[in-house]
Design an enzyme around this catalytic site. Structure first.
Site, PDB file in Angstrom:
ATOM      1  N   SER A 124       0.815  -1.219   0.000  1.00 43.59           N
ATOM      2  CA  SER A 124       0.000   0.000   0.000  1.00 43.59           C
ATOM      3  C   SER A 124       0.845   1.264   0.000  1.00 43.59           C
ATOM      4  O   SER A 124       1.912   1.321   0.623  1.00 43.59           O
ATOM      5  CB  SER A 124      -0.869  -0.013   1.257  1.00 43.59           C
ATOM      6  OG  SER A 124      -1.449   1.244   1.490  1.00 43.59           O
ATOM      7  N   GLU A 126       0.182   3.619   1.759  1.00 44.95           N
ATOM      8  CA  GLU A 126       0.247   4.054   3.160  1.00 44.95           C
ATOM      9  C   GLU A 126       1.631   3.785   3.754  1.00 44.95           C
ATOM     10  O   GLU A 126       1.987   4.343   4.783  1.00 44.95           O
ATOM     11  CB  GLU A 126      -0.821   3.349   3.991  1.00 44.95           C
ATOM     12  CG  GLU A 126      -2.212   3.929   3.825  1.00 44.95           C
ATOM     13  CD  GLU A 126      -2.331   5.349   4.366  1.00 44.95           C
ATOM     14  OE1 GLU A 126      -2.188   5.534   5.573  1.00 44.95           O
ATOM     15  OE2 GLU A 126      -2.554   6.269   3.567  1.00 44.95           O
ATOM     16  N   TYR A 148      -1.696   0.407  10.581  1.00 43.97           N
ATOM     17  CA  TYR A 148      -1.952  -0.230   9.285  1.00 43.97           C
ATOM     18  C   TYR A 148      -0.720  -0.092   8.382  1.00 43.97           C
ATOM     19  O   TYR A 148      -0.237  -1.080   7.806  1.00 43.97           O
ATOM     20  CB  TYR A 148      -3.172   0.428   8.604  1.00 43.97           C
ATOM     21  CG  TYR A 148      -3.370  -0.027   7.173  1.00 43.97           C
ATOM     22  CD1 TYR A 148      -4.043  -1.210   6.886  1.00 43.97           C
ATOM     23  CD2 TYR A 148      -2.863   0.708   6.092  1.00 43.97           C
ATOM     24  CE1 TYR A 148      -4.204  -1.651   5.569  1.00 43.97           C
ATOM     25  CE2 TYR A 148      -3.021   0.282   4.784  1.00 43.97           C
ATOM     26  CZ  TYR A 148      -3.697  -0.898   4.532  1.00 43.97           C
ATOM     27  OH  TYR A 148      -3.854  -1.327   3.227  1.00 43.97           O
TER      28      TYR A 148
END
Ligand code: NAP
Ligand code: F7E
Length: 330
Positions: A124, A126, A148
């Protein structure tokens, strides 16, 4: 002979689009679900008679070993995860168990059964978090800003590690935000498009949001699953950024969504400090040059096209079923 693929996270947004793609390509698809008291099949209802479903859980090593040993797939797509960033502050340990150690468990199962199985790990943007360079590429250092993001960095390096240690064909797809009418209602694009449709139809009055200044590189999920598949068809395993190269703010998102139904967002949107995150990822924009060059991948839907597609789908869904609260197959 058709190829056999395991797809974890098959009940999720990406799982449903990936299964459609694999079936078009004549794959035999085995979707992995976890046991729930009420099955959650809305997104794959239309595909149910064309795929097999098997129960396994990323928390349970034996279930993963049995799965891989019984199915003997050519390819595994690991899409299963706790994917909602705010929930990762509420349940950081469980997030790590699913998204970090869950991936290790899956890799262990694969390497013990057959090291020729190819595996895709859903990484990801992120992971870039508090970005060290703009735009972000495969070479940009990570600085995750949530449990996460941290869990995905762990899984990314496990992917690299199993590739280097056991010669597994393991790839990490570093995908930027991708959305669709099948997106979960808690993510900001879908929260906005569902909220706009409700307000337009007289089913809702106002929309509460958090940080309107956050910027994301948003693409269409149907485009992004093509990149996942292409990564596993290469001669050698590699990691790829998948992104549109265009970044937009949450404010631009609400402008487009409300504008599409002839409303001014400023008349309907409230900001709620409770929706701000403990640490924010302010601005993401990806450079997918490597995926374009090596995979021949490119997106087909731009940001405005994506948001208007989602508003239209929510209008349609709510007109057909005004009491609907969850995702419907579209
Ligand atoms: P999603 O809609 O939230 O789907 C997640 C899937 O994971 C669901 O099928 C869920 O099953 C399953 N799952 C969760 N915990 C599990 C467990 N312990 N064992 C087995 N299955 C489990 O997510 P998505 O948007 O399709 O994303 C797919 C993957 O890409 C995720 O790994 C996500 O972190 C990653 N990713 C997404 C984006 C994006 O913008 N969408 C960007 C980058 C990376 P249930 O239905 O039972 O809950
Ligand atoms: O937030 C801001 C919020 O929850 C986007 C996951 O698929 O993509 C996704 O993670 C931005 C953030 O997605 C609200 O603060 C403002 O800056 O839609 P989101 P995300 O956190 O970027 C990545 C690539 C993944 O890997 C993840 O699995 O929007 N925002 N107001 C809001 N966000 C939400 N959810 N709700 C709001 O009311």
């Amino acid at each position: 002979m058709s190829k056999r693929a395991i797809v974890t996270g098959v009940t999720g947004q990406d799982g449903s689009y990936l299964v459609e793609l694999l079936l078009q390509k004549d794959y035999e698809v085995i979707g992995v679900t976890r046991r729930l008291s009420t099955p959650n099949m809305q997104r794959i209802q239309h595909l149910r008679d064309r795929i097999q479903l098997r129960s396994a859980d990323l928390l349970d090593q034996a279930s993963l070993l049995d799965l891989v040993a019984d199915v003997r797939p050519h390819e595994v797509y690991n899409l299963a995860a706790m994917s909602f960033v705010p929930a990762s502050w509420e349940q950081p340990l469980l997030t790590g168990e699913f998204n970090a150690q869950g991936v290790t468990r899956l890799f262990e199962a694969i390497r013990r059964v057959d090291t020729s199985i190819r595996v895709y790990q859903a990484s990801s943007s992120e992971m870039f978090g508090k970005v060290r360079a703009t735009p972000q590429t495969e070479e940009t250092p990570f600085h995750p800003r949530s449990p996460y993001g941290v869990s995905k960095v762990f899984a990314h390096y496990m992917t690299v590690n199993y590739r280097e240690s056991y010669d597994l064909f393991a790839v990490s797809g570093i995908l930027f935000n991708h959305e669709s009418p099948r997106r979960g209602l808690e993510f900001v694009t879908r929260k906005v498009t569902d909220g706009v449709a409700r307000i337009k139809l007289g089913l809702g009055k106002r929309l509460s949001l958090g940080n309107l200044n956050a910027c994301r590189d948003w693409g269409f999920a149907g485009d992004y699953v093509r990149a996942m598949w292409a990564m596993l068809q290469q001669d050698s395993p590699n990691d790829y950024v998948v992104a549109t190269g265009v970044s937009s703010s949450v404010e631009e998102l609400v402008q487009i969504a409300f504008g599409h139904v002839g409303l001014d967002w400023q008349d309907y949107v409230d900001t709620d400090p409770n929706l701000l995150r403990p640490a924010e990822v302010d601005h993401l924009i990806g450079d997918a040059s490597k995926a374009r060059a090596q995979l021949g991948w490119q997106p087909t839907v731009d940001f405005k096209g994506l948001i208007t597609m989602m508003v239209d789908a929510d209008l349609h869904r709510l007109q057909c079923e005004p009491l609907a609260t969850d995702n419907e197959p579209v």
